[in-house]
Write an enzyme that holds these catalytic residues in place. Structure first.
Site, short mmCIF file in Angstrom:
data_model
loop_
_atom_site.label_atom_id
_atom_site.label_comp_id
_atom_site.label_asym_id
_atom_site.label_seq_id
_atom_site.Cartn_x
_atom_site.Cartn_y
_atom_site.Cartn_z
N ASP A 35 37.76 41.43 38.25
CA ASP A 35 38.18 41.47 39.66
C ASP A 35 37.29 42.44 40.43
O ASP A 35 37.36 43.66 40.22
CB ASP A 35 39.65 41.93 39.72
CG ASP A 35 40.32 41.59 41.03
OD1 ASP A 35 39.64 41.12 41.94
OD2 ASP A 35 41.54 41.79 41.13
N ASP A 36 36.43 41.91 41.29
CA ASP A 36 35.52 42.72 42.11
C ASP A 36 34.39 43.35 41.30
O ASP A 36 33.90 44.42 41.64
CB ASP A 36 36.26 43.84 42.86
CG ASP A 36 37.21 43.33 43.92
OD1 ASP A 36 37.35 42.11 44.08
OD2 ASP A 36 37.84 44.17 44.61
N CYS A 77 39.42 37.25 46.62
CA CYS A 77 40.18 36.93 45.41
C CYS A 77 40.85 35.56 45.35
O CYS A 77 40.48 34.71 44.55
CB CYS A 77 41.26 37.99 45.20
SG CYS A 77 40.64 39.67 45.01
N ARG A 81 40.15 32.00 42.90
CA ARG A 81 41.06 31.61 41.83
C ARG A 81 41.55 30.18 42.01
O ARG A 81 41.70 29.43 41.05
CB ARG A 81 42.24 32.59 41.77
CG ARG A 81 41.80 33.95 41.29
CD ARG A 81 42.72 35.08 41.76
NE ARG A 81 41.95 36.31 41.78
CZ ARG A 81 41.74 37.08 40.71
NH1 ARG A 81 42.30 36.78 39.56
NH2 ARG A 81 40.99 38.16 40.80
N LYS A 131 46.33 38.80 36.27
CA LYS A 131 46.64 38.74 37.70
C LYS A 131 46.63 37.29 38.18
O LYS A 131 45.61 36.62 38.12
CB LYS A 131 45.60 39.58 38.46
CG LYS A 131 45.51 39.31 39.94
CD LYS A 131 44.37 40.12 40.55
CE LYS A 131 44.05 39.63 41.96
NZ LYS A 131 43.01 40.42 42.62
N HIS A 133 47.85 35.88 41.56
CA HIS A 133 47.35 35.96 42.94
C HIS A 133 47.10 34.59 43.59
O HIS A 133 46.16 34.39 44.36
CB HIS A 133 46.07 36.80 43.01
CG HIS A 133 45.88 37.45 44.35
ND1 HIS A 133 44.80 38.26 44.65
CD2 HIS A 133 46.64 37.42 45.47
CE1 HIS A 133 44.90 38.70 45.89
NE2 HIS A 133 46.01 38.19 46.41
N SER A 165 47.33 41.17 43.47
CA SER A 165 46.48 42.31 43.12
C SER A 165 47.32 43.52 42.77
O SER A 165 48.50 43.62 43.14
CB SER A 165 45.55 42.65 44.30
OG SER A 165 44.59 41.64 44.49
N HIS A 236 38.94 46.27 40.50
CA HIS A 236 39.59 46.26 41.82
C HIS A 236 40.44 47.52 42.01
O HIS A 236 40.85 48.15 41.05
CB HIS A 236 40.49 45.00 41.88
CG HIS A 236 41.06 44.67 43.21
ND1 HIS A 236 42.06 45.40 43.81
CD2 HIS A 236 40.80 43.63 44.06
CE1 HIS A 236 42.39 44.85 44.96
NE2 HIS A 236 41.63 43.77 45.15
N ASP A 288 35.38 37.27 40.21
CA ASP A 288 35.88 36.47 41.32
C ASP A 288 35.08 36.64 42.61
O ASP A 288 35.17 35.82 43.51
CB ASP A 288 37.37 36.75 41.58
CG ASP A 288 37.64 38.21 41.96
OD1 ASP A 288 36.73 39.06 41.83
OD2 ASP A 288 38.78 38.50 42.37
N ASN A 289 34.31 37.71 42.71
CA ASN A 289 33.46 37.97 43.88
C ASN A 289 32.67 39.23 43.61
O ASN A 289 32.72 39.79 42.51
CB ASN A 289 34.29 38.11 45.17
CG ASN A 289 35.53 38.96 45.04
OD1 ASN A 289 36.66 38.48 45.12
ND2 ASN A 289 35.35 40.25 44.79
N LYS A 315 31.61 42.27 48.39
CA LYS A 315 32.84 41.48 48.49
C LYS A 315 33.20 41.28 49.96
O LYS A 315 33.02 42.18 50.78
CB LYS A 315 33.98 42.21 47.78
CG LYS A 315 35.35 41.59 47.99
CD LYS A 315 36.44 42.42 47.35
CE LYS A 315 37.83 41.83 47.60
NZ LYS A 315 38.90 42.60 46.94
#
Length: 493
Positions: A35-36, A77, A81, A131, A133, A165, A236, A288-289, A315
Site C-alpha cells: 500500500d503506497d 487505493c 483494488r 485491507k 477498502h 485503510s 501507508h 496499488d500506487n 501517489k
C-alpha cells in the site's frame, strides 16, 4: 498510430501460451499488494537512487521476473483494488474520483465476476487477508453488526482483515463477516472513529502475516490449489513500524516501514518453501500506487532516497510516479530466473491472466479492461488485445498510453504534486500534456504543440474506449455512470 496485430497472430500466440499452461498443473497463486510503495522504494528497481534495503523482494526478483512498465489502474487505493479484482476500470463505476471510506457501500456489484470468484469456480480455495477498502455492508453506529456484501460475497472463501485503510474507522479486525471484538471505544489514526478495545495499528501487519502463513500451511496439506490475496496496510499511513524495525533505516520511519514490509514478503516466501509448495506457486509482489506525500518525500530525497526513482510525481498524480508500480513475479521452472520484461502491463491484467492459467474464457461482461500477461511471464510477447492503457488520477483526470506516447487530458498533476489541479498556475498551461516516454520518462517536455495529430488520435481512442465500455475485444458493455472526458475543477487562488 495503432499498434494492431493481425487476428491470426493473436490466436496463435494465445494458443501457444495456453499449450504451455496445459502442460503443468494449476499453480497456487499468491498476490501481495503493498500500500503506497513507490517504484523507487524497491532497491533492485532503483539501485542508484534508492537507499532502503529490500533484500527479500530483491531475492524474489533474482528468482523470477521484473516488470519495468507495470501500472496500477489508478494513482489511489480503492480504484486500483477494483481494477485488480475485476479486470475493469473503476471509472466505469460510480467512483469517478478519490476513494471509499470504511463504512461506504460495496463498489463491486454483487453479480460481477472477480478474480477470486473465477478461481473459486475452477477449483481454488480463495482467501483475502488484509485491507479490503472496496466497501461492504457495514451499518454505522452498531457495535457488533453482521457484515454483508463483504469479501465472502465476492468470491473469497476466507477473509480476515480490516474494512479500509488503517487510518480510516472502524478500527477493528474482521473475521469472515464479524468483528473479532465489538466496537466499544473510539480511537484515532489521523481520523477518529469507532474501534475495538484491543485493536492497535502497530499489531496489524504481524497479525496479517501470521494469518497468511496459517492459511498457506493448512492449504498445502490439501489437494486443491489456493489463491491468497494479501493486500497489506504498509507503508501507508499511519507509519507504524514494529519495535524490531524501528531505526533500522537511515531514511527514517518510512524506511523502517518499507523494510518491515519487505520482511513480510520474506516470511511469506519462506512459508511457501517450508510447506512444500514453492515450486508450484506463482507469487506476485506489487503495489496499488506510488509513494505518498505523507512519507515526507523531500526529507528522504535530502538523504539520497527517491521513492519514485526517476519518475515524476507521487501517489494521487497522473504522472508516472503516481501509477507506475513495482511488479515482480516468481514461478519456478515457468518464469526464467533473473528475467526482465519491458512490456506494458496493468494490475487489471490479473483477471485475464488467471483465466488463461486455468484455461477458461472470460464472458463479455467480465474483465473488460484486462489482458493476459501469461505470455510475458513465460518469456513471450503479449498479443496486442488492448487498444491502449488508460490512467486515472485522484481527482478523476484521464491519461491514455499507447506505445511510447502518453497523453494527459489536463494541464495539471491531477493530485498533490505541482502544478496542482486547483492552482492558478494550471490556468497558464496547455490543456493537454503529451510525452514521449521512450525519450522522456521523467515527463519534462510537453510535445502537444509539436504533435497535434497524436493528441487528436489518442483523444479519439480514449473516447472510443469509454463509449464501448471496454478496451479489449468483445461485445460492447455499458458503463455504470456517465463519464466526463475532461474534469472541471474549481480554481483556488
Amino acid at each position: 498510430m495503432r499498434l494492431a496485430t493481425a487476428f491470426s497472430t493473436v490466436l496463435l500466440a494465445m494458443a501457444a501460451a495456453s499449450q504451455l499452461v496445459a502442460e503443468v498443473t494449476k499453480p497456487n497463486i499468491v498476490l501481495i499488494l503493498a500500500d503506497d510503495l513507490g517504484y523507487g522504494d524497491v532497491q533492485c528497481l532503483n539501485p542508484e537512487r534508492g537507499k532502503i534495503p529490500t533484500p527479500h523482494i530483491d531475492q524474489l526478483a533474482a528468482e523470477g521476473m521484473i516488470f519495468t512498465d507495470a501500472h496500477s489502474s489508478s494513482s489511489v487505493c480503492t480504484p486500483t483494488r477494483y481494477g485488480l479484482l475485476t479486470g475493469r476500470y473503476n471509472w466505469r463505476t460510480r467512483l469517478q474520483r478519490f476513494v471509499l471510506y470504511g463504512y461506504d457501500k460495496p463498489l463491486i456489484a454483487a453479480d460481477r465476476l472477480t478474480v477470486a470468484g473465477l478461481l473459486q469456480k475452477n477449483g481454488y480455495t480463495t482467501a483475502c487477508i488484509g485491507k479490503w477498502h472496496l466497501g461492504m455492508g457495514l451499518p454505522e453506529g452498531e457495535p457488533d453488526p453482521k457484515i454483508t456484501d463483504g469479501p465472502l460475497t465476492r468470491g473469497f472463501g476466507t477473509f480476515f482483515g480490516i474494512s479500509a485503510s488503517l487510518d480510516m474507522p472502524p478500527y477493528a479486525f474482521i473475521d469472515g463477516d464479524r468483528f473479532t471484538q465489538p466496537l466499544t471505544t473510539t480511537k484515532t489514526w489521523m481520523r477518529t472513529g469507532a474501534a475495538a478495545e484491543d485493536f492497535e495499528a502497530i499489531d496489524v501487519l504481524p497479525t496479517f502475516t501470521r494469518k497468511a502463513i496459517d492459511f498457506i500451511e493448512a492449504e498445502a496439506k490439501t489437494d486443491k490449489p489456493f489463491f491468497l490475496y494479501m493486500p497489506l496496510t504498509s507503508p501507508h499511513t499511519p507509519i507504524v513500524p514494529n519495535k524490531e524495525w524501528q531505526k533500522k533505516s537511515p531514511i527514517g520511519r518510512y524506511g523502517d516501514f518499507v523494510m518491515e514490509t519487505d520482511a513480510i514478503v520474506g516470511e511469506i516466501t519462506n512459508s511457501l518453501k517450508r510447506a512444500g509448495v514453492r515450486d508450484n506457486t506463482l507469487i506476485i509482489v506489487t503495489a496499488d500506487n506510488g509513494c505518498s506525500k505523507a512519507a515526507r518525500v523531500p526529507d528522504m530525497e535530502k538523504k539520497g532516497h527517491y521513492p519514485s526513482a526517476d519518475l515524476r510525481g507521487l501517489k494521487t498524480d497522473i504522472f508516472e510516479g503516481g501509477h507506475r508500480v513495482p511488479f515482480i513475479a516468481r514461478w519456478p521452472d515457468r518464469i526464467e530466473a533473473g528475467s526482465r520484461s519491458d512490456q506494458t502491463i496493468c494490475l487489471n491484467d490479473v483477471m485475464a491472466t488467471s483465466a488463461e492459467i486455468v484455461g477458461v474464457t472470460l464472458p463479455d461482461n467480465a474483465g473488460e479492461d484486462s489482458v493476459s500477461i501469461l505470455p510475458a511471464l513465460l518469456g513471450k510477447p503479449i498479443p496486442n488485445q488492448r487498444e491502449a492503457l488508460v490512467h486515472h488520477a485522484m481527482e478523476g483526470d484521464f491519461a491514455i498510453r499507447q506505445g511510447k506516447w502518453k497523453l494527459i487530458l489536463c494541464s495539471h498533476s491531477g493530485g498533490v504534486s505541482d502544478p496542482k489541479y486547483n492552482s492558478e498556475k494550471s490556468r497558464t498551461l496547455p490543456e493537454n500534456q503529451l510525452y514521449d516516454l521512450s525519450a522522456d520518462l521523467g515527463e519534462t517536455r510537453n510535445l502537444q504543440a509539436e504533435h497535434p495529430e497524436v493528441v487528436a488520435e489518442l483523444t479519439k481512442q480514449l473516447e472510443k474506449i469509454i463509449a464501448n465500455g471496454r478496451s479489449t475485444p468483445g461485445e460492447a458493455q455499458k458503463n455504470d455512470a456517465p463519464i466526463k472526458l475532461r474534469k472541471v475543477h474549481k480554481i483556488k487562488k
